[in-house]
Design an enzyme around this catalytic site. Structure first.
Site, PDB file in Angstrom:
ATOM      1  N   PRO A 107      46.026  29.945  45.399  1.00 31.67           N
ATOM      2  CA  PRO A 107      44.663  30.446  45.596  1.00 31.67           C
ATOM      3  C   PRO A 107      43.612  29.694  44.782  1.00 31.67           C
ATOM      4  CG  PRO A 107      45.968  31.977  44.296  1.00 31.67           C
ATOM      5  CD  PRO A 107      46.919  30.965  44.832  1.00 31.67           C
ATOM      6  N   ASN A 108      42.467  29.521  45.420  1.00 29.68           N
ATOM      7  CA  ASN A 108      41.281  28.903  44.801  1.00 29.68           C
ATOM      8  C   ASN A 108      41.464  27.420  44.490  1.00 29.68           C
ATOM      9  OD1 ASN A 108      39.756  31.417  44.655  1.00 29.68           O
ATOM     10  ND2 ASN A 108      41.269  32.020  43.126  1.00 29.68           N
TER      11      ASN A 108
ATOM     12  N   ASN B 208      51.356  24.009  42.347  1.00 33.58           N
ATOM     13  CA  ASN B 208      50.333  24.656  41.531  1.00 33.58           C
ATOM     14  C   ASN B 208      50.026  25.992  42.190  1.00 33.58           C
ATOM     15  OD1 ASN B 208      48.175  25.520  40.053  1.00 33.58           O
ATOM     16  ND2 ASN B 208      47.020  23.593  40.164  1.00 33.58           N
TER      17      ASN B 208
ATOM     18  N   HIS C 170      49.860  22.377  36.664  1.00 33.82           N
ATOM     19  CA  HIS C 170      48.510  22.891  36.379  1.00 33.82           C
ATOM     20  C   HIS C 170      47.595  21.725  36.058  1.00 33.82           C
ATOM     21  CE1 HIS C 170      50.010  26.943  36.396  1.00 33.82           C
ATOM     22  NE2 HIS C 170      50.995  26.544  35.607  1.00 33.82           N
TER      23      HIS C 170
ATOM     24  N   ARG D  66      43.903  27.480  27.278  1.00 37.19           N
ATOM     25  CA  ARG D  66      42.822  28.252  27.887  1.00 37.19           C
ATOM     26  C   ARG D  66      42.602  29.550  27.115  1.00 37.19           C
ATOM     27  NH1 ARG D  66      42.256  26.989  33.566  1.00 37.19           N
ATOM     28  NH2 ARG D  66      40.610  28.579  33.576  1.00 37.19           N
TER      29      ARG D  66
ATOM     30  N   ALA E 204      46.528  31.206  39.955  1.00 38.61           N
ATOM     31  CA  ALA E 204      46.670  32.462  39.213  1.00 38.61           C
ATOM     32  C   ALA E 204      47.973  33.188  39.544  1.00 38.61           C
ATOM     33  CB  ALA E 204      45.473  33.365  39.500  1.00 38.61           C
TER      34      ALA E 204
ATOM     35  N   GLU F 263      56.384  23.082  38.255  1.00 37.58           N
ATOM     36  CA  GLU F 263      55.155  23.875  38.120  1.00 37.58           C
ATOM     37  C   GLU F 263      54.044  22.951  37.636  1.00 37.58           C
ATOM     38  OE1 GLU F 263      55.590  27.513  35.748  1.00 37.58           O
ATOM     39  OE2 GLU F 263      53.536  27.236  35.024  1.00 37.58           O
TER      40      GLU F 263
ATOM     41  N   ARG G  79      35.134  23.347  42.674  1.00 41.07           N
ATOM     42  CA  ARG G  79      35.382  24.530  41.838  1.00 41.07           C
ATOM     43  C   ARG G  79      35.350  24.154  40.353  1.00 41.07           C
ATOM     44  NH1 ARG G  79      41.306  27.304  40.891  1.00 41.07           N
ATOM     45  NH2 ARG G  79      40.617  28.912  39.434  1.00 41.07           N
TER      46      ARG G  79
ATOM     47  N   TYR H  26      38.302  21.762  36.292  1.00 41.17           N
ATOM     48  CA  TYR H  26      39.251  21.191  37.259  1.00 41.17           C
ATOM     49  C   TYR H  26      38.868  19.805  37.765  1.00 41.17           C
ATOM     50  CZ  TYR H  26      40.904  25.988  37.072  1.00 41.17           C
ATOM     51  OH  TYR H  26      41.385  27.188  36.620  1.00 41.17           O
TER      52      TYR H  26
HETATM   53  C1  DQA Z   1      45.508  26.439  37.262  1.00 43.69           C
HETATM   54  C2  DQA Z   1      45.466  27.335  36.038  1.00 43.69           C
HETATM   55  C3  DQA Z   1      45.525  28.793  36.430  1.00 43.69           C
HETATM   56  O1  DQA Z   1      45.488  29.603  35.282  1.00 43.69           O
HETATM   57  C4  DQA Z   1      44.340  29.134  37.317  1.00 43.69           C
HETATM   58  O2  DQA Z   1      44.423  30.470  37.734  1.00 43.69           O
HETATM   59  C5  DQA Z   1      44.181  28.217  38.461  1.00 43.69           C
HETATM   60  C6  DQA Z   1      44.421  26.793  38.252  1.00 43.69           C
HETATM   61  C7  DQA Z   1      45.363  24.947  36.907  1.00 43.69           C
HETATM   62  O3  DQA Z   1      45.639  24.130  37.764  1.00 43.69           O
HETATM   63  O4  DQA Z   1      44.940  24.599  35.793  1.00 43.69           O
HETATM   64  O5  DQA Z   1      43.794  28.616  39.551  1.00 43.69           O
HETATM   65  O6  DQA Z   1      46.781  26.597  37.889  1.00 43.69           O
END
Ligand code: DQA
Length: 169
Positions: free
Chosen positions: A28-29, A95, A121, A128, A98, A119, A36, A41
């Protein structure tokens, strides 16, 4: 979305499929990277990843075929992981956004499908402000975690999967 990024060819000119298919998945997102919160990012999009992989792997990039999938929906991400297993995808750079920090369902899926998953990020989740970002439900079942290298995190995950797949027959 599916993009085949690389292909290799034989001396006789007939194309032959690259040996390792690697799926880059985003949760998501993460469908609007570049727009974004660029301060977190970055301002670049996923389209740069094949060039980054090429830079990291050099000639060996021809051994990798990339495809991409993004969804904001937990169920669709699980469906795609199950489909990847059925298709015989070799590895997944994932990725989960959240959902990394909240989804037992995605973690359960990764635990049974038997595919190597890295995984990913973009940001360094350990640095963070929100404490929950230091929790990963999927962490126990993944091959490893790459976090904090911007878009390069995806390319590093592909490099790690490539090395893993070459080492483990
Ligand atoms: C993320 C980090 C997550 O905490 C966040 O919710 C994201 C992006 C990252 O790529 O840094 O949506 O996965």
């Amino acid at each position: 979305m599916a993009i085949s990024a690389f292909s290799s060819s034989r001396a006789n000119g007939r194309p032959t499929p690259p040996p390792y298919t690697i799926l880059i998945m985003n949760g998501p997102n993460l469908g609007h990277l570049g727009e974004r919160q660029p301060e977190i990012y970055g301002s670049q999009g996923l389209d740069l990843i094949p060039a980054m992989v090429q830079q990291l792997l050099g000639e060996r990039a021809a051994e990798v075929e990339l495809s991409f999938f993004q969804s904001n929906s937990e169920g669709r991400l699980i469906d795609r992981l199950e489909q990847a297993r059925e298709e015989g995808v070799h590895g997944v750079a994932f990725n989960a956004g959240a959902y990394t920090h909240t989804s037992l369902a995605i973690a359960d899926c990764i635990a049974w499908i038997g595919l190597p998953v890295v995984e990913v990020h973009i940001s360094n989740v350990l640095a963070r402000a929100e404490k929950i970002r230091r929790t990963s439900f999927m962490g126990e079942s993944v091959l490893g975690v790459i976090s904090g290298f911007g878009l390069m995190s995806y390319a590093l995950a592909v490099q790690a999967l490539h090395a893993h797949l070459r080492a483990v027959p």
